[in-house]
Motif scaffolding. Sequence first.
Motif, PDB file in Angstrom:
ATOM      1  N   PHE A 284       6.856 -16.958 -23.419  1.00  0.00           N
ATOM      2  CA  PHE A 284       7.863 -17.238 -24.459  1.00  0.00           C
ATOM      3  C   PHE A 284       7.154 -17.612 -25.753  1.00  0.00           C
ATOM      4  CE2 PHE A 284       9.710 -18.201 -20.351  1.00  0.00           C
ATOM      5  CZ  PHE A 284      10.913 -17.507 -20.404  1.00  0.00           C
ATOM      6  N   ALA A 285       7.780 -17.288 -26.877  1.00  0.00           N
ATOM      7  CA  ALA A 285       7.248 -17.704 -28.197  1.00  0.00           C
ATOM      8  C   ALA A 285       8.397 -17.544 -29.201  1.00  0.00           C
ATOM      9  CB  ALA A 285       6.025 -16.890 -28.580  1.00  0.00           C
ATOM     10  N   LYS A 286       8.116 -16.992 -30.351  1.00  0.00           N
ATOM     11  CA  LYS A 286       9.088 -16.680 -31.403  1.00  0.00           C
ATOM     12  C   LYS A 286      10.313 -17.605 -31.434  1.00  0.00           C
ATOM     13  CE  LYS A 286       7.517 -11.911 -31.674  1.00  0.00           C
ATOM     14  NZ  LYS A 286       6.744 -11.619 -32.849  1.00  0.00           N
ATOM     15  N   ALA A 287      11.435 -17.209 -30.813  1.00  0.00           N
ATOM     16  CA  ALA A 287      12.708 -17.921 -31.001  1.00  0.00           C
ATOM     17  C   ALA A 287      12.626 -19.397 -30.624  1.00  0.00           C
ATOM     18  CB  ALA A 287      13.827 -17.237 -30.224  1.00  0.00           C
ATOM     19  N   ILE A 288      11.781 -19.731 -29.648  1.00  0.00           N
ATOM     20  CA  ILE A 288      11.761 -21.144 -29.229  1.00  0.00           C
ATOM     21  C   ILE A 288      11.156 -22.051 -30.311  1.00  0.00           C
ATOM     22  CG2 ILE A 288      11.724 -20.678 -26.736  1.00  0.00           C
ATOM     23  CD1 ILE A 288       8.733 -21.452 -26.725  1.00  0.00           C
ATOM     24  N   GLY A 289      10.445 -21.469 -31.265  1.00  0.00           N
ATOM     25  CA  GLY A 289       9.831 -22.309 -32.303  1.00  0.00           C
ATOM     26  C   GLY A 289      10.598 -22.307 -33.605  1.00  0.00           C
ATOM     27  N   GLY A 290      11.529 -21.365 -33.754  1.00  0.00           N
ATOM     28  CA  GLY A 290      12.330 -21.300 -34.970  1.00  0.00           C
ATOM     29  C   GLY A 290      11.492 -21.145 -36.231  1.00  0.00           C
ATOM     30  N   GLY A 291      10.275 -20.626 -36.094  1.00  0.00           N
ATOM     31  CA  GLY A 291       9.411 -20.453 -37.258  1.00  0.00           C
ATOM     32  C   GLY A 291       8.112 -21.248 -37.147  1.00  0.00           C
ATOM     33  N   MET A 292       8.033 -22.128 -36.167  1.00  0.00           N
ATOM     34  CA  MET A 292       6.781 -22.870 -35.960  1.00  0.00           C
ATOM     35  C   MET A 292       5.966 -22.184 -34.867  1.00  0.00           C
ATOM     36  SD  MET A 292       6.467 -25.538 -37.938  1.00  0.00           S
ATOM     37  CE  MET A 292       5.536 -26.846 -37.142  1.00  0.00           C
ATOM     38  N   PRO A 293       4.629 -22.312 -34.923  1.00  0.00           N
ATOM     39  CA  PRO A 293       3.792 -21.620 -33.933  1.00  0.00           C
ATOM     40  C   PRO A 293       3.778 -22.341 -32.585  1.00  0.00           C
ATOM     41  CG  PRO A 293       2.424 -22.743 -35.550  1.00  0.00           C
ATOM     42  CD  PRO A 293       3.846 -22.976 -35.960  1.00  0.00           C
ATOM     43  N   VAL A 294       4.666 -21.916 -31.718  1.00  0.00           N
ATOM     44  CA  VAL A 294       4.693 -22.480 -30.365  1.00  0.00           C
ATOM     45  C   VAL A 294       4.912 -21.346 -29.382  1.00  0.00           C
ATOM     46  CG1 VAL A 294       7.130 -23.110 -30.689  1.00  0.00           C
ATOM     47  CG2 VAL A 294       5.862 -24.117 -28.820  1.00  0.00           C
ATOM     48  N   ALA A 295       4.217 -21.410 -28.259  1.00  0.00           N
ATOM     49  CA  ALA A 295       4.302 -20.357 -27.257  1.00  0.00           C
ATOM     50  C   ALA A 295       4.065 -20.985 -25.887  1.00  0.00           C
ATOM     51  CB  ALA A 295       3.255 -19.280 -27.543  1.00  0.00           C
ATOM     52  N   ALA A 296       4.534 -20.306 -24.849  1.00  0.00           N
ATOM     53  CA  ALA A 296       4.463 -20.916 -23.523  1.00  0.00           C
ATOM     54  C   ALA A 296       4.297 -19.870 -22.440  1.00  0.00           C
ATOM     55  CB  ALA A 296       5.749 -21.708 -23.268  1.00  0.00           C
ATOM     56  N   VAL A 297       3.531 -20.228 -21.403  1.00  0.00           N
ATOM     57  CA  VAL A 297       3.515 -19.450 -20.166  1.00  0.00           C
ATOM     58  C   VAL A 297       4.256 -20.299 -19.141  1.00  0.00           C
ATOM     59  CG1 VAL A 297       2.120 -18.326 -18.400  1.00  0.00           C
ATOM     60  CG2 VAL A 297       1.233 -18.523 -20.733  1.00  0.00           C
ATOM     61  N   ALA A 298       5.256 -19.716 -18.507  1.00  0.00           N
ATOM     62  CA  ALA A 298       6.062 -20.474 -17.552  1.00  0.00           C
ATOM     63  C   ALA A 298       6.198 -19.660 -16.283  1.00  0.00           C
ATOM     64  CB  ALA A 298       7.437 -20.764 -18.153  1.00  0.00           C
ATOM     65  N   GLY A 299       6.485 -20.342 -15.190  1.00  0.00           N
ATOM     66  CA  GLY A 299       6.687 -19.583 -13.953  1.00  0.00           C
ATOM     67  C   GLY A 299       6.405 -20.403 -12.723  1.00  0.00           C
ATOM     68  N   LYS A 300       5.866 -19.712 -11.707  1.00  0.00           N
ATOM     69  CA  LYS A 300       5.673 -20.354 -10.411  1.00  0.00           C
ATOM     70  C   LYS A 300       4.525 -21.347 -10.440  1.00  0.00           C
ATOM     71  CE  LYS A 300       7.633 -16.835  -7.483  1.00  0.00           C
ATOM     72  NZ  LYS A 300       7.343 -15.573  -6.791  1.00  0.00           N
ATOM     73  N   ALA A 301       4.742 -22.466  -9.766  1.00  0.00           N
ATOM     74  CA  ALA A 301       3.727 -23.523  -9.751  1.00  0.00           C
ATOM     75  C   ALA A 301       2.428 -23.020  -9.136  1.00  0.00           C
ATOM     76  CB  ALA A 301       4.258 -24.727  -8.975  1.00  0.00           C
ATOM     77  N   GLU A 302       2.519 -22.209  -8.076  1.00  0.00           N
ATOM     78  CA  GLU A 302       1.270 -21.796  -7.406  1.00  0.00           C
ATOM     79  C   GLU A 302       0.378 -20.980  -8.341  1.00  0.00           C
ATOM     80  OE1 GLU A 302       1.872 -19.216  -4.028  1.00  0.00           O
ATOM     81  OE2 GLU A 302       3.473 -18.111  -5.020  1.00  0.00           O
ATOM     82  N   LEU A 303       0.974 -20.305  -9.298  1.00  0.00           N
ATOM     83  CA  LEU A 303       0.174 -19.562 -10.278  1.00  0.00           C
ATOM     84  C   LEU A 303      -0.289 -20.470 -11.408  1.00  0.00           C
ATOM     85  CD1 LEU A 303       2.264 -16.414 -10.032  1.00  0.00           C
ATOM     86  CD2 LEU A 303      -0.180 -16.252 -10.496  1.00  0.00           C
ATOM     87  N   LEU A 304       0.656 -21.191 -12.013  1.00  0.00           N
ATOM     88  CA  LEU A 304       0.279 -22.030 -13.165  1.00  0.00           C
ATOM     89  C   LEU A 304      -0.689 -23.138 -12.777  1.00  0.00           C
ATOM     90  CD1 LEU A 304       3.484 -21.550 -15.040  1.00  0.00           C
ATOM     91  CD2 LEU A 304       1.329 -21.820 -16.248  1.00  0.00           C
ATOM     92  N   ASN A 305      -0.599 -23.608 -11.529  1.00  0.00           N
ATOM     93  CA  ASN A 305      -1.510 -24.680 -11.119  1.00  0.00           C
ATOM     94  C   ASN A 305      -2.972 -24.233 -11.125  1.00  0.00           C
ATOM     95  OD1 ASN A 305       0.458 -26.586 -10.953  1.00  0.00           O
ATOM     96  ND2 ASN A 305       0.768 -26.380  -8.728  1.00  0.00           N
ATOM     97  N   LEU A 306      -3.210 -22.936 -11.144  1.00  0.00           N
ATOM     98  CA  LEU A 306      -4.596 -22.455 -11.257  1.00  0.00           C
ATOM     99  C   LEU A 306      -5.209 -22.866 -12.590  1.00  0.00           C
ATOM    100  CD1 LEU A 306      -4.332 -18.837  -9.817  1.00  0.00           C
ATOM    101  CD2 LEU A 306      -5.304 -20.860  -8.710  1.00  0.00           C
ATOM    102  N   ALA A 307      -4.342 -23.171 -13.562  1.00  0.00           N
ATOM    103  CA  ALA A 307      -4.843 -23.644 -14.862  1.00  0.00           C
ATOM    104  C   ALA A 307      -5.240 -25.117 -14.796  1.00  0.00           C
ATOM    105  CB  ALA A 307      -3.782 -23.451 -15.940  1.00  0.00           C
ATOM    106  N   GLY A 308      -4.878 -25.764 -13.692  1.00  0.00           N
ATOM    107  CA  GLY A 308      -5.117 -27.206 -13.580  1.00  0.00           C
ATOM    108  C   GLY A 308      -6.464 -27.525 -12.959  1.00  0.00           C
ATOM    109  N   ARG A 309      -6.670 -28.813 -12.707  1.00  0.00           N
ATOM    110  CA  ARG A 309      -7.950 -29.264 -12.136  1.00  0.00           C
ATOM    111  C   ARG A 309      -8.255 -28.528 -10.845  1.00  0.00           C
ATOM    112  NH1 ARG A 309      -5.725 -34.199 -13.278  1.00  0.00           N
ATOM    113  NH2 ARG A 309      -6.363 -34.775 -15.369  1.00  0.00           N
TER     114      ARG A 309
END
Length: 464
Positions: A284-309
Motif C-alpha cells: 500500500f502507498a499513495k492514497a493512505i498518505g494523502g500526499g505524504m510519503p508513506v508506504a506499507a507491506v502488509a499480510g501474513k505474519a509468517e511472511l512478515l515476521n521474516l523481517a523481524g529478529r
Amino acid sequence: MKHRDHTRLLASLSEEYEKRSPRSAALQAEALRHLVDGGSHALRLLQPFPPRITGAAGAYLTDEDGHRILDFWQGHYANILGHNPPALLDALREGFASGYGLQTGFTDRLQVQTAELLCRLTASERVRFTTSGALTTMYAVLLARAFTGRDRIMKVGGGWHGAQPWGLKGVDYHDENHSRFQHVETKGLPTAIAREVLVTRFNDPEMLEGLFRRHGNSVACFILEPFMGAGGFMPAERQYLALARELCTRYGAVLIFDEVISGFRFHTGAVSQLYGVQPDLATFAKAIGGGMPVAAVAGKAELLNLAGRGGGVKFSGGTYSAHPASMLAARTMMGYLEANARDIYPRLAALGERCRRAVEAAFAAEGLHAVCTGDGNEAVPGSSLGMVHFPYRDGTRFRSPEDNRNPDICDVVLGDTVVQLALLLEDVYVVHGLGSLSTAHTEADIERLAEACRRAARRIRASL
Ligand SMILES: Cc1ncc(COP(=O)(O)O)c(C=O)c1O
C-alpha cells in the motif's frame, strides 16, 4: 501497420505552449543546469517543458505563468481528497504546532495506532512501514524469495511496481519482433533479472497456468495489481484472481497484490477484499498518505515476521520509515476515509463514470474514436480512474496492456503525448489521457474537461 505521424501537430502545440508559458520556459532553462532533464521524475517532465507549479488546492493547480489548471494527475493518483485536503492539513498543522512531526528515529503510539488501523481495514496480520511503493514491492519480493527459498518472480506484462530490480522487466511495450513485454527496462541490472523474472499476460488464465506448469516449482511469488494501474486501468477478472490464488497455493508460491494504486481507492481497504481473494502479502502507498510519503507491506505474519529478529530478511525500512508526519497523515487519511466512506466512494464512482463517458462523447462529437478504461466490473462496483485510448477499430476490447499499449491496435502517441499537450493548452492536466478523480472534483469540472477535449479533438482532427 503504418502508424500515424503526429510530429507536425506536436511541433505546433509546443510552439503555442511555449508562447503562453514564458516563465515555466525560463525556469526549464535554469533547471537544466542542475537537474537531469529539468526534474526528478520522468513522468512529470513533459516536453517541451513542464508547467512549474506554484500551488494546489483541491482539483486545481496554479503555475508560474498564472494559469489555473484543472488537475487529474492528482499526485500520481495519491490524492483521493484532492490536493492539500483540509482534514489532513489541519492534523499536520496541529501536530507540528505541538512539537510532533519531525522527531524521526523513534517509535511511538501513533505508529502502533496506524498499524492497527491498516491491518484491521485490509484484513492483514502484520504490517511494516516504509517510504515508497517501489520499496514495498522490493521488500515483498525479498520476503517471498526468503520464505520459499526460490529465485523466480512472476509478474504481468505492463505491470509497474516501481523502480526496483524485480519490477524492471516487462513494463513497456516493445515493438521489435513482437517481443512486447519481455524486455528489461534499464541498463545496469544484474543479468539474472532477465532470467528470473517471468512475464505473463494480465487476465490470461491459460498463459498463467502454462507458466506455472512449466516453472511453478521454482517460482517464489506472483506479483500483480488486482486493478491494473499505469498499464491501463483495467480490473482483473474475478476468475483470473481466483486462479492466481489457487495456483500460488498449489505450487507453494507467495501471492503478492500490489495495491499501491488500488488500495483505499475503491473502498476503505484493499481492492482484493471486494474480490474475496486474500493474498499472502499486499503493498500500500499513495492514497493512505494523502500526499505524504508513506508506504506499507502488509499480510501474513509468517511472511512478515521474516523481517523481524532472526528472520534473516533485511527489511529495515529506511531512515524515514514510519516517519512521524507520514504516520500522522496515514492515520488521519485512513480514519477520514473510514468515517466518510458512505459519502466518498459512491461519489467518486459516480464522478468517474460520468467523466469517462463525457470524455468519450467529447472526442466522438469531433469525429475521434476514444475509449476510456477504468470501469469497474462485477467485483469492483465503481471506479474513479480513467485512461484514454484511441483504438483504430470499433469494438476493441481492453483486457490487458497488450491491447492498449500495442501501436497496431491503438494510437499510443495520440493518447499519451498529443492529448496531454493539447489539454494543457486548455489548462487541464492529464497523464495517459486522463487520470483520477478526487472528492474535490465537481460535475462542472467534468464539463470543463469535456469542453477541453472537444477543443483538443478539433485540432487533432484537423491534423490527421
Ligand atoms: C502499482 C504501483 N506499484 C508501485 C509503484 C511505485 O511506487 P513509488 O512511485 O511510490 O515508488 C507505483 C507507482 O506509481 C505503482 O503504481
